[in-house]
Design an enzyme around this catalytic site. Structure first.
Site, PDB file in Angstrom:
ATOM      1  N   LYS A  23     -52.995   9.893 -22.950  1.00  0.00           N
ATOM      2  CA  LYS A  23     -52.041   8.744 -22.572  1.00  0.00           C
ATOM      3  C   LYS A  23     -51.927   8.600 -21.111  1.00  0.00           C
ATOM      4  CE  LYS A  23     -47.291   9.228 -23.033  1.00  0.00           C
ATOM      5  NZ  LYS A  23     -46.803   8.849 -21.829  1.00  0.00           N
ATOM      6  N   ASN A  24     -51.396   9.715 -20.482  1.00  0.00           N
ATOM      7  CA  ASN A  24     -51.096   9.898 -19.191  1.00  0.00           C
ATOM      8  C   ASN A  24     -52.296   9.918 -18.214  1.00  0.00           C
ATOM      9  OD1 ASN A  24     -48.369   9.828 -19.758  1.00  0.00           O
ATOM     10  ND2 ASN A  24     -47.985  12.110 -19.697  1.00  0.00           N
ATOM     11  N   ARG A  95     -42.368   2.950 -17.690  1.00  0.00           N
ATOM     12  CA  ARG A  95     -42.270   3.083 -16.220  1.00  0.00           C
ATOM     13  C   ARG A  95     -43.771   3.083 -15.552  1.00  0.00           C
ATOM     14  NH1 ARG A  95     -40.416   6.519 -13.741  1.00  0.00           N
ATOM     15  NH2 ARG A  95     -38.553   5.701 -13.217  1.00  0.00           N
ATOM     16  N   CYS A 119     -34.462   6.424 -17.254  1.00  0.00           N
ATOM     17  CA  CYS A 119     -34.701   6.431 -18.681  1.00  0.00           C
ATOM     18  C   CYS A 119     -34.055   7.524 -19.186  1.00  0.00           C
ATOM     19  CB  CYS A 119     -36.334   6.393 -18.841  1.00  0.00           C
ATOM     20  SG  CYS A 119     -36.972   8.175 -18.691  1.00  0.00           S
ATOM     21  N   ARG A 124     -35.550   9.335 -12.534  1.00  0.00           N
ATOM     22  CA  ARG A 124     -37.077   9.333 -12.335  1.00  0.00           C
ATOM     23  C   ARG A 124     -36.912   8.226 -11.026  1.00  0.00           C
ATOM     24  NH1 ARG A 124     -40.100   9.049 -17.841  1.00  0.00           N
ATOM     25  NH2 ARG A 124     -41.835   9.781 -16.368  1.00  0.00           N
ATOM     26  N   ASP A 127     -38.948   6.967  -4.908  1.00  0.00           N
ATOM     27  CA  ASP A 127     -38.875   7.037  -3.416  1.00  0.00           C
ATOM     28  C   ASP A 127     -40.045   7.585  -2.838  1.00  0.00           C
ATOM     29  OD1 ASP A 127     -37.981   9.275  -4.820  1.00  0.00           O
ATOM     30  OD2 ASP A 127     -36.721  10.036  -3.126  1.00  0.00           O
ATOM     31  N   ASP A 310     -43.464  18.290 -20.692  1.00  0.00           N
ATOM     32  CA  ASP A 310     -43.809  17.535 -21.835  1.00  0.00           C
ATOM     33  C   ASP A 310     -44.026  18.254 -23.415  1.00  0.00           C
ATOM     34  OD1 ASP A 310     -43.729  15.303 -20.216  1.00  0.00           O
ATOM     35  OD2 ASP A 310     -45.860  15.259 -20.198  1.00  0.00           O
ATOM     36  N   ARG A 402     -45.369   5.604 -28.861  1.00  0.00           N
ATOM     37  CA  ARG A 402     -45.774   5.452 -27.522  1.00  0.00           C
ATOM     38  C   ARG A 402     -46.883   6.295 -27.086  1.00  0.00           C
ATOM     39  NH1 ARG A 402     -41.108   3.949 -23.482  1.00  0.00           N
ATOM     40  NH2 ARG A 402     -43.188   3.920 -22.077  1.00  0.00           N
TER      41      ARG A 402
HETATM   42  N1  EPU Z   1     -39.319  12.201  -8.592  1.00  0.00           N
HETATM   43  C1  EPU Z   1     -38.490  11.842  -7.413  1.00  0.00           C
HETATM   44  N2  EPU Z   1     -39.224  10.601  -6.808  1.00  0.00           N
HETATM   45  C2  EPU Z   1     -40.073  10.142  -6.839  1.00  0.00           C
HETATM   46  C3  EPU Z   1     -41.121  10.397  -7.958  1.00  0.00           C
HETATM   47  C4  EPU Z   1     -40.632  11.622  -8.672  1.00  0.00           C
HETATM   48  O1  EPU Z   1     -37.519  12.209  -7.396  1.00  0.00           O
HETATM   49  O2  EPU Z   1     -40.461   9.165  -6.126  1.00  0.00           O
HETATM   50  C5  EPU Z   1     -38.808  13.105  -9.610  1.00  0.00           C
HETATM   51  C6  EPU Z   1     -38.563  12.713 -11.085  1.00  0.00           C
HETATM   52  O3  EPU Z   1     -37.330  12.092 -11.110  1.00  0.00           O
HETATM   53  C7  EPU Z   1     -38.931  13.892 -11.774  1.00  0.00           C
HETATM   54  C8  EPU Z   1     -39.791  14.644 -11.051  1.00  0.00           C
HETATM   55  O4  EPU Z   1     -39.889  14.321  -9.811  1.00  0.00           O
HETATM   56  O5  EPU Z   1     -37.594  14.383 -11.754  1.00  0.00           O
HETATM   57  C9  EPU Z   1     -41.113  14.719 -11.532  1.00  0.00           C
HETATM   58  O6  EPU Z   1     -41.670  13.451 -11.750  1.00  0.00           O
HETATM   59  P1  EPU Z   1     -43.155  12.873 -11.605  1.00  0.00           P
HETATM   60  O7  EPU Z   1     -43.263  11.860 -10.751  1.00  0.00           O
HETATM   61  O8  EPU Z   1     -44.075  14.034 -11.423  1.00  0.00           O
HETATM   62  O9  EPU Z   1     -43.317  12.160 -13.053  1.00  0.00           O
HETATM   63  P2  EPU Z   1     -43.997  10.953 -13.529  1.00  0.00           P
HETATM   64  O10 EPU Z   1     -45.221  10.465 -12.818  1.00  0.00           O
HETATM   65  O11 EPU Z   1     -42.978   9.716 -13.497  1.00  0.00           O
HETATM   66  C10 EPU Z   1     -45.610  12.023 -15.169  1.00  0.00           C
HETATM   67  C11 EPU Z   1     -45.855  11.614 -16.730  1.00  0.00           C
HETATM   68  C12 EPU Z   1     -44.771  12.297 -17.563  1.00  0.00           C
HETATM   69  C13 EPU Z   1     -44.628  13.839 -17.353  1.00  0.00           C
HETATM   70  C14 EPU Z   1     -44.437  14.010 -15.538  1.00  0.00           C
HETATM   71  C15 EPU Z   1     -44.465  15.392 -15.121  1.00  0.00           C
HETATM   72  C16 EPU Z   1     -46.971   9.904 -16.910  1.00  0.00           C
HETATM   73  C17 EPU Z   1     -46.896   8.277 -17.461  1.00  0.00           C
HETATM   74  N3  EPU Z   1     -46.045  10.246 -17.165  1.00  0.00           N
HETATM   75  O12 EPU Z   1     -44.375  11.350 -14.985  1.00  0.00           O
HETATM   76  O13 EPU Z   1     -44.742  12.277 -19.082  1.00  0.00           O
HETATM   77  O14 EPU Z   1     -43.366  14.463 -17.817  1.00  0.00           O
HETATM   78  O15 EPU Z   1     -45.535  13.437 -15.005  1.00  0.00           O
HETATM   79  O16 EPU Z   1     -45.247  15.984 -15.881  1.00  0.00           O
HETATM   80  O17 EPU Z   1     -47.844  10.144 -16.451  1.00  0.00           O
HETATM   81  C18 EPU Z   1     -44.265  12.050 -21.209  1.00  0.00           C
HETATM   82  O18 EPU Z   1     -45.496  11.802 -21.552  1.00  0.00           O
HETATM   83  O19 EPU Z   1     -43.704  11.851 -22.067  1.00  0.00           O
HETATM   84  C19 EPU Z   1     -43.980  12.097 -19.891  1.00  0.00           C
HETATM   85  C20 EPU Z   1     -42.484  11.655 -19.692  1.00  0.00           C
END
Ligand code: EPU
Length: 436
Positions: A23-24, A95, A119, A124, A127, A310, A402
């Site tokens: 998915k991701n 998201r 969420c 999340r 920035d 995850d 999802r």
């Molecule tokens: N963060 C910030 N600022 C940013 C971006 C991230 O503070 O600009 C923080 C987030 O709030 C979080 C941490 O950094 O606390 C990690 O977030 P990351 O950006 O790595 O996660 P993401 O890209 O939003 C993806 C997966 C998530 C998975 C995370 C970590 C997708 C669609 N989602 O999220 O998957 O948990 O990486 O591996 O790729 C899931 O599949 O259930 C899921 C939540």
């Protein structure tokens, strides 16, 4: 009408299960296709609500999308991109739609994308995504809940991420593909999904190196270098880890097929430490089994290659019935212990203090009615329900849909007693008729 899972626990899972596309990863490959002024076909696309949402997002941009569920493929033709706005109605549903920001600015020099907001599992923020695009020259304004990004032409730049954010790494990679000059992302995320995105981009004609390490370089290319391709998504390591947890937790024995075992090394090692048997039987198959009660372990969730956040809730479902005391520290999200109150209602002994959970293993869980709060917490309740004595009902399973395709059918193929029912079905009727 809402649907629920009705589960009767206590059956050891046996047989084999095939894992679908990640998915991701697939969501990002679909967004990346916006960069390509030619048809792209993506295979190994899982049948998930999130995929449907991403299709809607891309169609809203005037891009042609054809989803063939039978073939498990999505064909995307972004020869023309006529709109640059991703509306709140869709971004708020998922998201990951925010990823179109980088691709749109790169391709159209302009993007208007709704801010996703928080969420259930945490704040999340985005920035890092925004700072990254600014480093490439985009002028960004935030107005009325939307990010407005504009630039005559993106230019390569140096981006240092405070933490290796998966989404920020991907958004910046997409933005950099058509920029003038080179972009260097330092402290980049190293997840397999990042490598998959880089491989996809390179296959369409982009120039990305270093993916899978903490430093990624993207040398910008001109749009006419990008061309049509067919590409197959990597397997879903989180779906695989979820099934491994179920098999181990029910003391079963089964083969997990169509996976890249190397993507699961950390989780596999932890399960082995807990007492599971895991054997590589083919390059893309693992045999997973467990005979005895598991032993507790401690772990901290970390960016790849560390323990995947995850799979934290799945591991917790195992720890609640393991021998001894285990400690989990969730280091990525502020609120990813939503399964805790539900597991407690099944008899688990969990003490939670902010992002730490201390779990004292009990002998047995007992089934009850449970509420899925989000995707992975919901899946962990299914794992727990399969291990528990008696019947469990898991509500709000749209969260689970999802990220897990055909979930109950895959579990049933392994002998698990699980059914999808309409919420209105009286509990008595479920008890009497479901598992005949
Ligand atoms: N963060 C910030 N600022 C940013 C971006 C991230 O503070 O600009 C923080 C987030 O709030 C979080 C941490 O950094 O606390 C990690 O977030 P990351 O950006 O790595 O996660 P993401 O890209 O939003 C993806 C997966 C998530 C998975 C995370 C970590 C997708 C669609 N989602 O999220 O998957 O948990 O990486 O591996 O790729 C899931 O599949 O259930 C899921 C939540």
């Amino acid at each position: 009408m809402s649907e629920i899972f009705s589960i009767r626990g206590g059956t050891a899972l046996k047989g084999e299960v095939r894992i679908g596309g990640a998915k991701n990863s697939v969501l990002k490959l679909m967004a990346a296709s916006i960069l390509v002024p030619a048809p792209v076909k993506i295979y190994n696309v899982p049948d998930l609500t999130d995929v449907e949402i991403m299709i809607e997002v891309i169609r809203q941009l005037g891009v042609k999308v054809d989803y063939d569920k039978q073939e498990r493929s999505v064909s995307i033709d972004a020869t023309e991109v006529t709109e640059v706005t991703a509306k709140y109605e869709l971004v708020s549903k998922m998201r990951a739609s925010f990823i179109v920001l980088g691709a749109l600015v790169s391709r159209c020099r302009e993007a208007v994308v709704a801010l996703p907001g928080g969420c259930a599992i945490g704040e999340r923020r985005v920035d890092f995504h925004i700072r990254g695009l600014e480093a490439l020259g985009a002028k960004i304004k935030i107005e009325n809940g939307y990010v407005h990004a504009k630039v005559p032409k993106l230019t390569g730049g140096d981006v240092y991420l405070d933490i290796p954010s998966v989404g920020a790494t991907e958004n910046i990679m997409l933005a950099a593909v058509l920029a003038d000059g080179s972009t260097h992302i330092q402290n980049a995320a190293q997840e397999p999904e990042i490598v998959d995105l880089a491989n996809f981009l390179n296959s369409v004609g982009a120039d990305v190196t270093g993916a899978g390490t903490s430093e990624i370089t993207i040398n910008g290319v001109s749009p006419d270098k990008l061309h049509s391709i067919e590409y197959t998504t990597i397997p879903d390591r989180i779906e695989a880890g979820t099934f491994m947890s179920m098999i181990v937790g029910t003391r079963g024995k089964a083969i997990i097929r169509d996976i890249y075992p190397a993507h699961l090394t950390f989780y596999t090692n932890k399960l082995i430490r807990m007492g599971a048997n895991i054997k590589l039987i083919e390059p893309t198959s693992l045999e997973v089994s467990c005979r005895n009660r598991l032993n507790s372990i401690n772990f901290v969730t970390q960016p790849y290659p560390g323990f995947p956040t995850d799979l934290q809730s799945m591991a917790m479902a195992l720890l609640v019935v393991s021998n001894g005391v285990g400690i989990i520290t969730e280091s990525l999200y502020e609120n990813r212990f939503m399964q805790v109150p539900e597991l407690r209602r099944m008899g688990a002994d969990i003490h939670q203090d902010r992002n730490h959970a201390i779990i004292k293993g009990v002998k047995k869980l007992s089934g009850t009615t449970l509420l899925a709060s989000d995707l992975r917490a919901g899946a962990s309740l299914v794992v727990a329900g399969l291990m528990a004595d008696g019947n469990s009902i898991v509500k709000n399973i749209y969260h689970i849909d999802r990220g897990y395709e055909n979930f109950e059918n895959k579990i049933r193929l392994l002998g698990g007693k699980i059914e999808r029912l309409q919420e209105e079905t009286p509990v008595e009727e479920i008890r009497n008729e479901s598992y005949i």
